[in-house]
Write a protein that holds these residues in place. Structure first.
Motif, mmCIF file in Angstrom:
data_model
loop_
_atom_site.group_PDB
_atom_site.id
_atom_site.type_symbol
_atom_site.label_atom_id
_atom_site.label_comp_id
_atom_site.label_asym_id
_atom_site.label_seq_id
_atom_site.Cartn_x
_atom_site.Cartn_y
_atom_site.Cartn_z
ATOM 1 N N SER A 2 78.250 10.313 60.653
ATOM 2 C CA SER A 2 77.968 11.647 61.129
ATOM 3 C C SER A 2 79.146 12.558 60.829
ATOM 4 C CB SER A 2 77.694 11.607 62.630
ATOM 5 O OG SER A 2 76.593 10.783 62.929
ATOM 6 N N SER A 36 76.478 23.520 69.983
ATOM 7 C CA SER A 36 75.451 23.228 70.981
ATOM 8 C C SER A 36 75.449 21.748 71.346
ATOM 9 C CB SER A 36 74.068 23.651 70.480
ATOM 10 O OG SER A 36 73.814 23.138 69.189
ATOM 11 N N TYR A 38 72.875 18.608 73.086
ATOM 12 C CA TYR A 38 71.506 18.194 73.360
ATOM 13 C C TYR A 38 71.514 16.914 74.189
ATOM 14 C CZ TYR A 38 70.664 21.473 69.581
ATOM 15 O OH TYR A 38 70.644 22.601 68.806
ATOM 16 N N GLN A 40 69.122 13.686 75.324
ATOM 17 C CA GLN A 40 67.927 12.964 74.899
ATOM 18 C C GLN A 40 67.715 11.720 75.737
ATOM 19 O OE1 GLN A 40 67.879 11.164 70.941
ATOM 20 N NE2 GLN A 40 65.722 11.723 70.693
ATOM 21 N N ALA A 45 62.077 13.794 73.030
ATOM 22 C CA ALA A 45 62.741 14.692 72.097
ATOM 23 C C ALA A 45 64.039 15.212 72.688
ATOM 24 C CB ALA A 45 61.819 15.858 71.754
ATOM 25 N N PRO A 46 64.994 15.565 71.868
ATOM 26 C CA PRO A 46 66.221 16.182 72.375
ATOM 27 C C PRO A 46 65.905 17.474 73.116
ATOM 28 C CG PRO A 46 66.504 15.488 70.102
ATOM 29 C CD PRO A 46 65.039 15.365 70.412
ATOM 30 N N LEU A 48 67.883 21.044 74.473
ATOM 31 C CA LEU A 48 69.084 21.875 74.410
ATOM 32 C C LEU A 48 69.635 22.091 75.811
ATOM 33 C CD1 LEU A 48 70.966 23.760 72.706
ATOM 34 C CD2 LEU A 48 69.329 25.597 73.222
ATOM 35 N N TYR A 89 74.134 14.639 72.215
ATOM 36 C CA TYR A 89 74.533 14.952 70.849
ATOM 37 C C TYR A 89 75.130 16.358 70.788
ATOM 38 C CZ TYR A 89 71.673 10.989 69.356
ATOM 39 O OH TYR A 89 71.145 9.728 69.186
ATOM 40 N N PHE A 102 75.506 17.296 62.983
ATOM 41 C CA PHE A 102 75.360 16.639 64.281
ATOM 42 C C PHE A 102 76.457 15.611 64.487
ATOM 43 C CE2 PHE A 102 71.465 18.141 66.087
ATOM 44 C CZ PHE A 102 70.665 18.517 65.010
ATOM 45 N N GLY A 103 76.703 15.329 65.735
ATOM 46 C CA GLY A 103 77.571 14.220 66.085
ATOM 47 C C GLY A 103 76.773 12.927 66.106
ATOM 48 N N GLY A 104 77.482 11.831 66.227
ATOM 49 C CA GLY A 104 76.833 10.531 66.216
ATOM 50 C C GLY A 104 76.166 10.140 67.520
ATOM 51 N N GLY A 105 76.354 10.975 68.545
ATOM 52 C CA GLY A 105 75.715 10.709 69.817
ATOM 53 C C GLY A 105 76.573 9.880 70.758
ATOM 54 N N ALA B 46 71.524 8.283 65.145
ATOM 55 C CA ALA B 46 71.781 9.674 65.482
ATOM 56 C C ALA B 46 70.793 10.627 64.816
ATOM 57 C CB ALA B 46 73.211 10.039 65.069
ATOM 58 N N LEU B 47 70.842 11.856 65.275
ATOM 59 C CA LEU B 47 70.045 12.918 64.695
ATOM 60 C C LEU B 47 70.603 13.313 63.337
ATOM 61 C CD1 LEU B 47 69.837 15.164 67.888
ATOM 62 C CD2 LEU B 47 68.044 13.642 67.018
ATOM 63 N N TYR B 96 61.305 15.217 63.742
ATOM 64 C CA TYR B 96 61.085 16.316 64.680
ATOM 65 C C TYR B 96 61.121 17.656 63.946
ATOM 66 C CZ TYR B 96 62.594 13.050 68.418
ATOM 67 O OH TYR B 96 62.728 12.005 69.293
ATOM 68 N N LEU B 107 68.853 24.720 68.270
ATOM 69 C CA LEU B 107 67.444 24.330 68.242
ATOM 70 C C LEU B 107 66.941 24.348 69.673
ATOM 71 C CD1 LEU B 107 67.956 21.491 65.670
ATOM 72 C CD2 LEU B 107 66.687 23.600 65.270
ATOM 73 N N TRP B 110 61.697 21.973 70.743
ATOM 74 C CA TRP B 110 61.454 20.832 69.880
ATOM 75 C C TRP B 110 60.021 20.338 70.031
ATOM 76 C CZ3 TRP B 110 65.514 17.695 67.412
ATOM 77 C CH2 TRP B 110 66.793 18.248 67.528
ATOM 78 N N GLY B 111 59.517 19.753 68.955
ATOM 79 C CA GLY B 111 58.262 19.027 69.044
ATOM 80 C C GLY B 111 58.507 17.656 69.645
ATOM 81 N N GLN B 112 57.442 16.921 69.852
ATOM 82 C CA GLN B 112 57.530 15.597 70.467
ATOM 83 C C GLN B 112 57.988 14.522 69.498
ATOM 84 O OE1 GLN B 112 53.442 15.287 71.718
ATOM 85 N NE2 GLN B 112 52.754 14.441 69.777
#
Lengths: 111, 120
Positions: A2, A36, A38, A40, A45-46, A48, A89, A102-105, B46-47, B96, B107, B110-112
Protein backbone atom coordinates in the motif's frame (compact mmCIF):
# COMPACT_ATOMS: atom_id res chain seq x y z
CA UNK A 1 2.28 -2.87 -1.01
CA UNK A 2 0.00 0.00 0.00
CA UNK A 3 1.05 3.57 -0.58
CA UNK A 4 0.28 4.68 2.98
CA UNK A 5 1.61 2.85 6.02
CA UNK A 6 -0.64 1.90 8.92
CA UNK A 7 -0.02 -0.45 11.84
CA UNK A 8 -1.52 -3.84 11.17
CA UNK A 9 -3.33 -3.93 14.49
CA UNK A 10 -4.09 -1.93 17.60
CA UNK A 11 -6.09 -2.82 20.65
CA UNK A 12 -7.62 -1.16 23.64
CA UNK A 13 -10.06 -1.72 26.46
CA UNK A 14 -13.52 -0.23 26.63
CA UNK A 15 -13.40 3.40 27.66
CA UNK A 16 -9.78 3.86 26.66
CA UNK A 17 -8.44 5.94 23.78
CA UNK A 18 -6.39 4.64 20.91
CA UNK A 19 -4.52 6.23 18.04
CA UNK A 20 -4.00 4.81 14.56
CA UNK A 21 -1.24 6.35 12.50
CA UNK A 22 -1.07 6.73 8.74
CA UNK A 23 2.28 7.62 7.23
CA UNK A 24 2.72 8.79 3.67
CA UNK A 25 5.12 11.05 1.85
CA UNK A 26 5.49 14.67 0.87
CA UNK A 27 3.67 13.79 -2.36
CA UNK A 28 0.45 12.76 -0.66
CA UNK A 29 -0.22 13.15 3.08
CA UNK A 30 2.35 15.89 3.44
CA UNK A 31 1.07 17.97 0.56
CA UNK A 32 -2.69 17.90 0.96
CA UNK A 33 -5.27 18.12 3.71
CA UNK A 34 -7.54 15.82 1.73
CA UNK A 35 -7.02 12.98 4.16
CA UNK A 36 -9.89 10.69 5.05
CA UNK A 37 -10.52 7.69 7.29
CA UNK A 38 -12.89 4.79 6.72
CA UNK A 39 -14.30 2.25 9.13
CA UNK A 40 -15.14 -1.22 7.85
CA UNK A 41 -16.92 -3.91 9.78
CA UNK A 42 -16.60 -7.52 8.59
CA UNK A 43 -18.60 -8.18 5.47
CA UNK A 44 -19.65 -4.55 5.15
CA UNK A 45 -18.72 -1.68 2.88
CA UNK A 46 -16.33 0.96 4.18
CA UNK A 47 -17.90 3.95 5.90
CA UNK A 48 -16.45 7.45 5.83
CA UNK A 49 -15.75 8.66 9.37
CA UNK A 50 -13.25 11.49 8.90
CA UNK A 51 -12.53 13.75 5.94
CA UNK A 52 -10.29 16.76 5.38
CA UNK A 53 -8.00 15.41 8.13
CA UNK A 54 -10.32 16.19 11.03
CA UNK A 55 -13.91 16.76 9.90
CA UNK A 56 -16.69 14.34 10.73
CA UNK A 57 -19.61 13.59 8.44
CA UNK A 58 -23.03 14.08 9.90
CA UNK A 59 -23.97 11.23 12.20
CA UNK A 60 -20.44 10.12 13.05
CA UNK A 61 -19.69 10.03 16.75
CA UNK A 62 -17.51 12.81 18.15
CA UNK A 63 -15.44 10.06 19.77
CA UNK A 64 -13.68 9.93 16.41
CA UNK A 65 -11.18 12.66 15.67
CA UNK A 66 -8.28 13.19 13.31
CA UNK A 67 -5.10 15.16 13.03
CA UNK A 68 -2.04 15.48 10.83
CA UNK A 69 1.57 16.47 11.25
CA UNK A 70 3.90 16.47 8.31
CA UNK A 71 3.62 13.21 6.43
CA UNK A 72 1.71 11.41 9.19
CA UNK A 73 -1.98 11.53 9.96
CA UNK A 74 -3.67 10.08 13.00
CA UNK A 75 -7.10 8.78 13.86
CA UNK A 76 -8.00 9.00 17.53
CA UNK A 77 -10.88 7.03 18.98
CA UNK A 78 -11.79 7.97 22.51
CA UNK A 79 -14.07 6.15 24.92
CA UNK A 80 -13.63 2.87 23.07
CA UNK A 81 -16.77 0.83 22.64
CA UNK A 82 -17.24 -2.75 21.52
CA UNK A 83 -18.87 -1.53 18.30
CA UNK A 84 -15.65 0.25 17.34
CA UNK A 85 -14.01 -3.10 16.68
CA UNK A 86 -13.41 -2.96 12.93
CA UNK A 87 -10.81 -2.33 10.26
CA UNK A 88 -9.76 1.25 9.66
CA UNK A 89 -8.27 2.64 6.47
CA UNK A 90 -6.73 6.01 5.74
CA UNK A 91 -6.72 7.56 2.30
CA UNK A 92 -5.03 10.61 0.87
CA UNK A 93 -5.27 12.66 -2.29
CA UNK A 94 -2.03 12.39 -4.20
CA UNK A 95 -2.55 14.70 -7.13
CA UNK A 96 -4.89 15.03 -10.05
CA UNK A 97 -3.69 11.78 -11.62
CA UNK A 98 -4.10 9.82 -8.38
CA UNK A 99 -7.27 10.84 -6.54
CA UNK A 100 -6.68 8.32 -3.79
CA UNK A 101 -3.97 6.29 -2.19
CA UNK A 102 -5.05 3.98 0.59
CA UNK A 103 -3.32 2.66 3.64
CA UNK A 104 -2.97 -1.03 4.31
CA UNK A 105 -5.61 -0.97 7.00
CA UNK A 106 -5.52 -1.40 10.78
CA UNK A 107 -7.52 -3.96 12.70
CA UNK A 108 -8.83 -2.54 15.94
CA UNK A 109 -9.58 -5.03 18.67
CA UNK A 110 -11.58 -3.94 21.70
CA UNK A 111 -10.43 -6.15 24.53
CA UNK B 1 -31.21 9.69 -0.12
CA UNK B 2 -28.06 8.66 -1.92
CA UNK B 3 -27.58 5.00 -2.79
CA UNK B 4 -25.25 3.04 -5.03
CA UNK B 5 -25.41 -0.60 -5.99
CA UNK B 6 -23.00 -2.76 -7.92
CA UNK B 7 -24.15 -5.51 -10.23
CA UNK B 8 -22.33 -8.03 -12.34
CA UNK B 9 -21.01 -11.57 -12.37
CA UNK B 10 -19.82 -13.35 -9.26
CA UNK B 11 -17.60 -15.75 -11.20
CA UNK B 12 -15.42 -15.13 -14.22
CA UNK B 13 -12.83 -17.32 -15.90
CA UNK B 14 -9.19 -16.37 -16.31
CA UNK B 15 -8.54 -14.21 -19.39
CA UNK B 16 -12.18 -13.13 -19.55
CA UNK B 17 -13.34 -9.52 -19.36
CA UNK B 18 -15.21 -8.37 -16.27
CA UNK B 19 -18.04 -5.87 -16.64
CA UNK B 20 -19.53 -4.28 -13.54
CA UNK B 21 -22.35 -1.77 -13.37
CA UNK B 22 -22.89 0.79 -10.65
CA UNK B 23 -26.46 2.05 -10.49
CA UNK B 24 -26.96 5.06 -8.28
CA UNK B 25 -29.70 7.39 -7.10
CA UNK B 26 -29.97 10.60 -5.14
CA UNK B 27 -27.45 12.54 -7.21
CA UNK B 28 -26.64 13.18 -10.85
CA UNK B 29 -23.44 12.66 -12.78
CA UNK B 30 -24.34 15.70 -14.85
CA UNK B 31 -23.83 18.01 -11.87
CA UNK B 32 -20.58 19.97 -11.82
CA UNK B 33 -18.00 18.37 -9.58
CA UNK B 34 -19.69 15.01 -9.16
CA UNK B 35 -17.65 11.87 -9.72
CA UNK B 36 -17.94 8.14 -9.11
CA UNK B 37 -15.09 5.80 -8.43
CA UNK B 38 -14.39 2.08 -8.18
CA UNK B 39 -12.42 0.46 -5.39
CA UNK B 40 -11.69 -3.21 -4.88
CA UNK B 41 -10.69 -5.34 -1.91
CA UNK B 42 -9.23 -8.82 -2.20
CA UNK B 43 -10.36 -11.15 0.59
CA UNK B 44 -8.63 -10.21 3.81
CA UNK B 45 -6.65 -7.45 2.15
CA UNK B 46 -6.65 -3.68 1.82
CA UNK B 47 -8.67 -1.34 -0.33
CA UNK B 48 -7.30 -0.50 -3.76
CA UNK B 49 -8.51 2.35 -5.93
CA UNK B 50 -9.20 1.41 -9.55
CA UNK B 51 -10.85 4.18 -11.57
CA UNK B 52 -12.78 7.42 -11.38
CA UNK B 53 -15.09 9.20 -13.78
CA UNK B 54 -16.09 12.84 -13.50
CA UNK B 55 -19.27 14.66 -14.47
CA UNK B 56 -17.48 16.07 -17.52
CA UNK B 57 -16.36 12.57 -18.63
CA UNK B 58 -12.79 13.12 -17.46
CA UNK B 59 -11.31 9.86 -16.20
CA UNK B 60 -8.54 8.66 -13.95
CA UNK B 61 -7.10 5.18 -13.61
CA UNK B 62 -4.84 3.38 -11.21
CA UNK B 63 -1.40 3.43 -12.85
CA UNK B 64 -0.88 -0.26 -12.20
CA UNK B 65 -4.13 -1.26 -13.91
CA UNK B 66 -4.81 1.47 -16.43
CA UNK B 67 -4.05 -0.74 -19.43
CA UNK B 68 -6.81 -3.14 -18.40
CA UNK B 69 -9.52 -0.72 -17.29
CA UNK B 70 -12.30 1.18 -18.99
CA UNK B 71 -14.87 3.35 -17.23
CA UNK B 72 -17.94 4.87 -18.82
CA UNK B 73 -21.13 6.55 -17.66
CA UNK B 74 -24.72 6.57 -18.83
CA UNK B 75 -26.30 9.62 -17.27
CA UNK B 76 -29.77 8.76 -18.57
CA UNK B 77 -29.67 5.52 -16.55
CA UNK B 78 -27.63 6.87 -13.63
CA UNK B 79 -25.05 4.19 -14.20
CA UNK B 80 -21.28 3.87 -14.29
CA UNK B 81 -19.73 0.83 -15.95
CA UNK B 82 -16.28 -0.57 -15.22
CA UNK B 83 -14.64 -3.12 -17.46
CA UNK B 84 -11.44 -4.98 -16.65
CA UNK B 85 -9.81 -7.15 -19.27
CA UNK B 86 -7.69 -10.26 -18.97
CA UNK B 87 -8.93 -11.28 -15.53
CA UNK B 88 -6.63 -13.35 -13.35
CA UNK B 89 -7.20 -15.19 -10.06
CA UNK B 90 -5.35 -12.37 -8.26
CA UNK B 91 -8.19 -10.09 -9.34
CA UNK B 92 -10.56 -11.99 -7.06
CA UNK B 93 -12.02 -9.28 -4.85
CA UNK B 94 -15.07 -7.39 -3.74
CA UNK B 95 -15.58 -4.50 -6.12
CA UNK B 96 -17.18 -1.35 -4.73
CA UNK B 97 -18.43 1.78 -6.41
CA UNK B 98 -18.62 4.99 -4.42
CA UNK B 99 -19.43 8.64 -4.85
CA UNK B 100 -16.60 11.08 -4.46
CA UNK B 101 -17.40 14.24 -2.55
CA UNK B 102 -16.52 17.29 -4.61
CA UNK B 103 -15.01 19.34 -1.84
CA UNK B 104 -13.07 16.82 0.19
CA UNK B 105 -12.43 14.19 -2.42
CA UNK B 106 -13.50 11.59 0.09
CA UNK B 107 -15.70 8.65 -0.86
CA UNK B 108 -18.79 9.58 1.08
CA UNK B 109 -21.30 7.01 -0.16
CA UNK B 110 -20.52 3.40 -1.02
CA UNK B 111 -22.32 0.52 -2.63
CA UNK B 112 -22.62 -2.82 -0.87
CA UNK B 113 -19.97 -4.41 -3.04
CA UNK B 114 -19.90 -7.24 -5.60
CA UNK B 115 -17.66 -10.20 -4.86
CA UNK B 116 -16.01 -11.43 -8.04
CA UNK B 117 -14.14 -14.73 -8.05
CA UNK B 118 -11.77 -15.50 -10.89
CA UNK B 119 -11.46 -19.22 -11.39
CA UNK B 120 -11.59 -21.77 -14.15
Amino acid sequence: QSALTQPASVSGSPGQSITISCTGTSSDVGSYNLLSWYQQHPGKAPKLIIYDVSKRPSGVSNRFSGSKSGNTASLIISGLQAEDEADYYCSSYAGSSTPWVFGGGTKLTVL
Amino acid sequence: QITLKESGPTLVKPTQTLTLTCTFSGFSLTTHGVSVGWVRQPPGKALEWLALIYWDDDKRFSPSLKNRLTITKDTSKNQVVLTMTNMDPVDTATYYCARRDYGSGALDYWGQGNLVTVSS
